[in-house]
Design a protein around this motif. Structure first.
Motif, PDB file in Angstrom:
ATOM      1  N   PHE A  68      42.739 113.557  -7.152  1.00 46.30           N
ATOM      2  CA  PHE A  68      41.801 112.537  -6.655  1.00 46.30           C
ATOM      3  C   PHE A  68      40.839 112.336  -7.704  1.00 46.30           C
ATOM      4  O   PHE A  68      40.196 111.040  -8.118  1.00 46.30           O
ATOM      5  CB  PHE A  68      41.059 112.740  -5.435  1.00 46.30           C
ATOM      6  CG  PHE A  68      40.656 111.695  -4.923  1.00 46.30           C
ATOM      7  CD1 PHE A  68      40.966 110.627  -4.018  1.00 46.30           C
ATOM      8  CD2 PHE A  68      39.242 111.863  -4.691  1.00 46.30           C
ATOM      9  CE1 PHE A  68      40.247 109.763  -3.556  1.00 46.30           C
ATOM     10  CE2 PHE A  68      38.260 110.667  -4.370  1.00 46.30           C
ATOM     11  CZ  PHE A  68      39.030 109.641  -3.712  1.00 46.30           C
ATOM     12  N   GLU A  69      40.278 113.633  -8.236  1.00 45.81           N
ATOM     13  CA  GLU A  69      39.160 113.308  -9.402  1.00 45.81           C
ATOM     14  C   GLU A  69      39.563 112.687 -10.653  1.00 45.81           C
ATOM     15  O   GLU A  69      38.716 111.990 -11.308  1.00 45.81           O
ATOM     16  CB  GLU A  69      38.483 114.934  -9.592  1.00 45.81           C
ATOM     17  CG  GLU A  69      37.833 115.238  -8.266  1.00 45.81           C
ATOM     18  CD  GLU A  69      36.707 114.407  -7.891  1.00 45.81           C
ATOM     19  OE1 GLU A  69      36.044 113.875  -8.610  1.00 45.81           O
ATOM     20  OE2 GLU A  69      36.587 114.274  -6.759  1.00 45.81           O
ATOM     21  N   LYS A  70      40.955 112.809 -10.911  1.00 46.55           N
ATOM     22  CA  LYS A  70      41.319 112.164 -12.237  1.00 46.55           C
ATOM     23  C   LYS A  70      41.303 110.815 -11.829  1.00 46.55           C
ATOM     24  O   LYS A  70      41.145 109.896 -12.761  1.00 46.55           O
ATOM     25  CB  LYS A  70      42.827 112.613 -12.508  1.00 46.55           C
ATOM     26  CG  LYS A  70      43.420 112.271 -13.787  1.00 46.55           C
ATOM     27  CD  LYS A  70      42.550 112.264 -15.078  1.00 46.55           C
ATOM     28  CE  LYS A  70      42.944 111.763 -16.314  1.00 46.55           C
ATOM     29  NZ  LYS A  70      42.235 111.673 -17.398  1.00 46.55           N
ATOM     30  N   GLY A  71      41.734 110.351 -10.599  1.00 47.37           N
ATOM     31  CA  GLY A  71      41.770 108.719 -10.473  1.00 47.37           C
ATOM     32  C   GLY A  71      40.404 108.313 -10.391  1.00 47.37           C
ATOM     33  O   GLY A  71      40.120 107.173 -10.856  1.00 47.37           O
ATOM     34  N   ARG A  72      39.374 109.025  -9.912  1.00 48.61           N
ATOM     35  CA  ARG A  72      38.105 108.582  -9.769  1.00 48.61           C
ATOM     36  C   ARG A  72      37.624 108.408 -11.376  1.00 48.61           C
ATOM     37  O   ARG A  72      36.672 107.425 -11.650  1.00 48.61           O
ATOM     38  CB  ARG A  72      37.044 109.467  -9.377  1.00 48.61           C
ATOM     39  CG  ARG A  72      35.705 109.173  -8.924  1.00 48.61           C
ATOM     40  CD  ARG A  72      34.569 109.987  -8.902  1.00 48.61           C
ATOM     41  NE  ARG A  72      35.146 111.045  -7.469  1.00 48.61           N
ATOM     42  CZ  ARG A  72      34.465 110.598  -6.616  1.00 48.61           C
ATOM     43  NH1 ARG A  72      33.515 109.554  -6.345  1.00 48.61           N
ATOM     44  NH2 ARG A  72      34.718 111.184  -5.077  1.00 48.61           N
ATOM     45  N   GLU A  73      37.808 109.356 -12.106  1.00 47.09           N
ATOM     46  CA  GLU A  73      37.558 109.281 -13.589  1.00 47.09           C
ATOM     47  C   GLU A  73      37.850 108.122 -14.296  1.00 47.09           C
ATOM     48  O   GLU A  73      37.418 107.507 -15.017  1.00 47.09           O
ATOM     49  CB  GLU A  73      38.072 110.852 -14.301  1.00 47.09           C
ATOM     50  CG  GLU A  73      37.856 110.690 -15.876  1.00 47.09           C
ATOM     51  CD  GLU A  73      38.554 111.972 -16.293  1.00 47.09           C
ATOM     52  OE1 GLU A  73      39.282 111.813 -17.468  1.00 47.09           O
ATOM     53  OE2 GLU A  73      38.333 113.144 -15.896  1.00 47.09           O
ATOM     54  N   ILE A  74      39.198 107.897 -13.960  1.00 43.16           N
ATOM     55  CA  ILE A  74      39.851 106.429 -14.606  1.00 43.16           C
ATOM     56  C   ILE A  74      39.190 105.337 -14.135  1.00 43.16           C
ATOM     57  O   ILE A  74      38.879 104.468 -15.021  1.00 43.16           O
ATOM     58  CB  ILE A  74      41.358 106.477 -14.258  1.00 43.16           C
ATOM     59  CG1 ILE A  74      42.348 107.565 -14.940  1.00 43.16           C
ATOM     60  CG2 ILE A  74      41.953 105.066 -14.318  1.00 43.16           C
ATOM     61  CD1 ILE A  74      43.467 107.718 -14.283  1.00 43.16           C
ATOM     62  N   LEU A  75      38.783 105.409 -12.734  1.00 40.99           N
ATOM     63  CA  LEU A  75      37.931 104.088 -12.452  1.00 40.99           C
ATOM     64  C   LEU A  75      36.731 104.002 -13.226  1.00 40.99           C
ATOM     65  O   LEU A  75      36.175 102.956 -13.443  1.00 40.99           O
ATOM     66  CB  LEU A  75      37.767 104.171 -10.812  1.00 40.99           C
ATOM     67  CG  LEU A  75      39.308 103.863 -10.009  1.00 40.99           C
ATOM     68  CD1 LEU A  75      39.148 103.908  -8.804  1.00 40.99           C
ATOM     69  CD2 LEU A  75      39.957 102.602 -10.622  1.00 40.99           C
ATOM     70  N   GLU A  76      35.773 105.310 -13.260  1.00 36.65           N
ATOM     71  CA  GLU A  76      34.658 105.004 -13.779  1.00 36.65           C
ATOM     72  C   GLU A  76      34.591 104.729 -15.229  1.00 36.65           C
ATOM     73  O   GLU A  76      33.960 103.961 -15.698  1.00 36.65           O
ATOM     74  CB  GLU A  76      33.957 106.488 -13.809  1.00 36.65           C
ATOM     75  CG  GLU A  76      33.726 106.831 -12.082  1.00 36.65           C
ATOM     76  CD  GLU A  76      33.217 108.253 -12.368  1.00 36.65           C
ATOM     77  OE1 GLU A  76      33.578 109.161 -13.293  1.00 36.65           O
ATOM     78  OE2 GLU A  76      32.564 108.921 -10.985  1.00 36.65           O
ATOM     79  N   HIS A  77      35.716 105.229 -16.130  1.00 35.48           N
ATOM     80  CA  HIS A  77      35.880 104.928 -17.475  1.00 35.48           C
ATOM     81  C   HIS A  77      36.179 103.316 -17.811  1.00 35.48           C
ATOM     82  O   HIS A  77      35.654 102.600 -18.579  1.00 35.48           O
ATOM     83  CB  HIS A  77      36.990 105.589 -18.142  1.00 35.48           C
ATOM     84  CG  HIS A  77      37.178 105.522 -19.666  1.00 35.48           C
ATOM     85  ND1 HIS A  77      38.207 105.161 -20.210  1.00 35.48           N
ATOM     86  CD2 HIS A  77      36.097 105.631 -20.580  1.00 35.48           C
ATOM     87  CE1 HIS A  77      37.967 105.094 -21.357  1.00 35.48           C
ATOM     88  NE2 HIS A  77      36.714 105.193 -21.653  1.00 35.48           N
ATOM     89  N   SER A  78      37.088 102.943 -16.692  1.00 35.62           N
ATOM     90  CA  SER A  78      37.535 101.535 -16.735  1.00 35.62           C
ATOM     91  C   SER A  78      36.235 100.452 -16.479  1.00 35.62           C
ATOM     92  O   SER A  78      36.198  99.590 -17.091  1.00 35.62           O
ATOM     93  CB  SER A  78      38.484 101.060 -15.802  1.00 35.62           C
ATOM     94  OG  SER A  78      39.857 102.027 -16.003  1.00 35.62           O
ATOM     95  N   ALA A  79      35.535 100.835 -15.467  1.00 39.99           N
ATOM     96  CA  ALA A  79      34.243 100.293 -15.276  1.00 39.99           C
ATOM     97  C   ALA A  79      33.296 100.014 -16.454  1.00 39.99           C
ATOM     98  O   ALA A  79      32.727  99.236 -16.940  1.00 39.99           O
ATOM     99  CB  ALA A  79      33.408 100.691 -13.994  1.00 39.99           C
ATOM    100  N   LYS A  80      33.106 101.304 -17.257  1.00 41.88           N
ATOM    101  CA  LYS A  80      32.289 101.293 -18.398  1.00 41.88           C
ATOM    102  C   LYS A  80      32.693 100.219 -19.550  1.00 41.88           C
ATOM    103  O   LYS A  80      32.069  99.748 -19.945  1.00 41.88           O
ATOM    104  CB  LYS A  80      32.120 102.628 -18.760  1.00 41.88           C
ATOM    105  CG  LYS A  80      31.291 103.750 -18.070  1.00 41.88           C
ATOM    106  CD  LYS A  80      31.387 105.070 -18.527  1.00 41.88           C
ATOM    107  CE  LYS A  80      30.470 105.989 -17.732  1.00 41.88           C
ATOM    108  NZ  LYS A  80      30.454 107.592 -18.300  1.00 41.88           N
TER     109      LYS A  80
END
Length: 387
Positions: free
Chosen positions: A268-280
């Motif tokens: 789950f944390e990897k998924g959140r990391e992907i979304l955060e990076h994509s938003a940046k």
């Protein structure tokens, strides 16, 4: 059950009873199962029902074993997805045409439930002539599998099933034994911008455009994750999106649902990391944008355990009936047995049932009669190994 016609009729009867979720729920199917087993359980057996939500119970039938061997548990969810449009057959008719039984839930998973109940009944009859099985046998009918899986969670809380059990659900598995699952990660993904007149978009910050960039970036990053040797690559889906309030205004907000199925070791944390990076990355294209990620649900990945006792028992049962070795593969979705694996650390969980996910959740859902016959026979052999 003594004939092929009996398991067909049982499947038809289950299909005829609506149990949609969302919709009417599982109460009527649970009542039918109670009546079906009434008077058929030996005196040593027991039938339990527990209401998880009003009118939505889970049920359990048990044949106690004589030894301390881990119980064999067969899980069948009683709910189906809604009927929706597009049907050319009667959705609750259980009609047979061309060697197929049609109806909502015929494949997912009232066909599997009919096979399991039929095999469980044969085990009850065997108790009367041979005595109790060596290994405890349980049939559990769950609720809410097609949503939040509250039913199997309650079964775990009630200790109907735990980490020591051999746990098989009867999801449609296309003739294969399916043993592993990608993690299921759910999020609400939000972009916040700044409204402006559509004739001067440069004075605003377009949240919809930012979301479009972010979703493309997220898809790229998930595709780039290292695949698992058994489960394969990871997946991502954006099932629902909404944004803006007027066609002539730069949209200030946009929200999208994100469903990630991440192969081990990603979580789950990897998924959140992907979304955060994509938003940046999206904010570099659309200045003035901010993002928000809201967790909505998580189920951990379930690895493949080639030394599973249940896997060995089921493989030998299939080989005994078909004369062939079954393919062993990962399950593409997430099942009740996977919840048991995740909550209890159970390494003896798998799926095997009639039909294919290609027929599930669709108009004119069906199950092949030959699939019912095969699985019912295999289940009988499997339960026979408990004696």
């Amino acid at each position: 059950m003594e004939t092929k016609e009996d398991v067909i009729r049982l499947c038809q009867r289950l299909v005829e009873i609506e149990s949609t979720n969302p919709g009417i729920g599982e109460g009527y199917v649970a009542g039918y199962i109670r009546q079906f087993l009434k008077g058929k359980l030996p005196k040593e057996g027991r039938f339990l029902s527990h209401e998880v939500e009003e009118g939505r119970p889970i049920v359990m039938a048990e044949l106690p074993g004589k030894s301390i061997l881990p119980p064999l548990v067969i899980l069948c969810h009683m709910d189906t997805v809604p009927i929706a449009s597009g049907w050319t057959k009667e959705p609750l008719g259980g009609r047979i045409e061309g060697g197929r039984l049609y109806g909502r839930g015929s494949c997912d998973m009232k066909g599997g439930m009919a096979c399991a109940l039929s095999a469980f009944l044969s085990a009850c009859e065997r108790v009367r002539t041979e005595g109790l099985p060596t290994r405890t046998i349980r049939f559990i009918g769950t609720m809410d599998e097609e949503a939040d899986m509250k039913g199997i969670e309650s079964a775990v809380e009630l200790s109907w099933v735990d980490g020591s059990c051999l746990v098989m659900d009867t999801e449609p598995s296309h003739g294969e034994i399916q043993t592993a699952h990608r993690s299921r990660c759910w999020y609400r993904y939000r972009m916040h911008g700044r409204a402006a007149h559509a004739s001067e978009p440069e004075k605003g910050a377009d949240a919809i455009s930012a979301m479009a960039y972010a979703l493309c970036f997220a898809r790229e990053e998930v595709a780039a994750l290292r695949p698992d040797a058994f489960c394969g690559g990871s997946r991502i889906c954006f099932g629902e999106i909404r944004g803006g309030i007027h066609p002539y205004q730069v949209p200030a907000d946009c929200e999208c649902s994100v469903d990630m199925r991440l192969s081990p070791p990603y979580d789950f944390e990897k998924g959140r990391e992907i979304l955060e990076h994509s938003a940046k990355r999206a904010a570099e294209r659309i200045p003035g944008i901010s993002s928000e990620i809201i967790p909505c649900g998580y189920r951990p990945a379930v690895p493949h355990h080639p030394d599973s006792e249940l896997l060995s028992l089921l493989q030998s049962s299939i080989r005994e009936y078909t004369g062939e070795d079954a393919v062993v593969s990962p399950f593409p979705g997430y099942t009740d047995s996977a919840v048991v694996a995740g909550l209890c650390g159970n390494q003896n969980t798998l799926s095997y049932g009639p039909g294919s996910l290609e027929q599930a959740h669709r108009p004119d859902e069906y199950v092949e009669l030959s699939e019912l016959f095969r699985c019912e026979a295999v289940f009988r052999i499997l339960l026979g190994k408990c004696f």
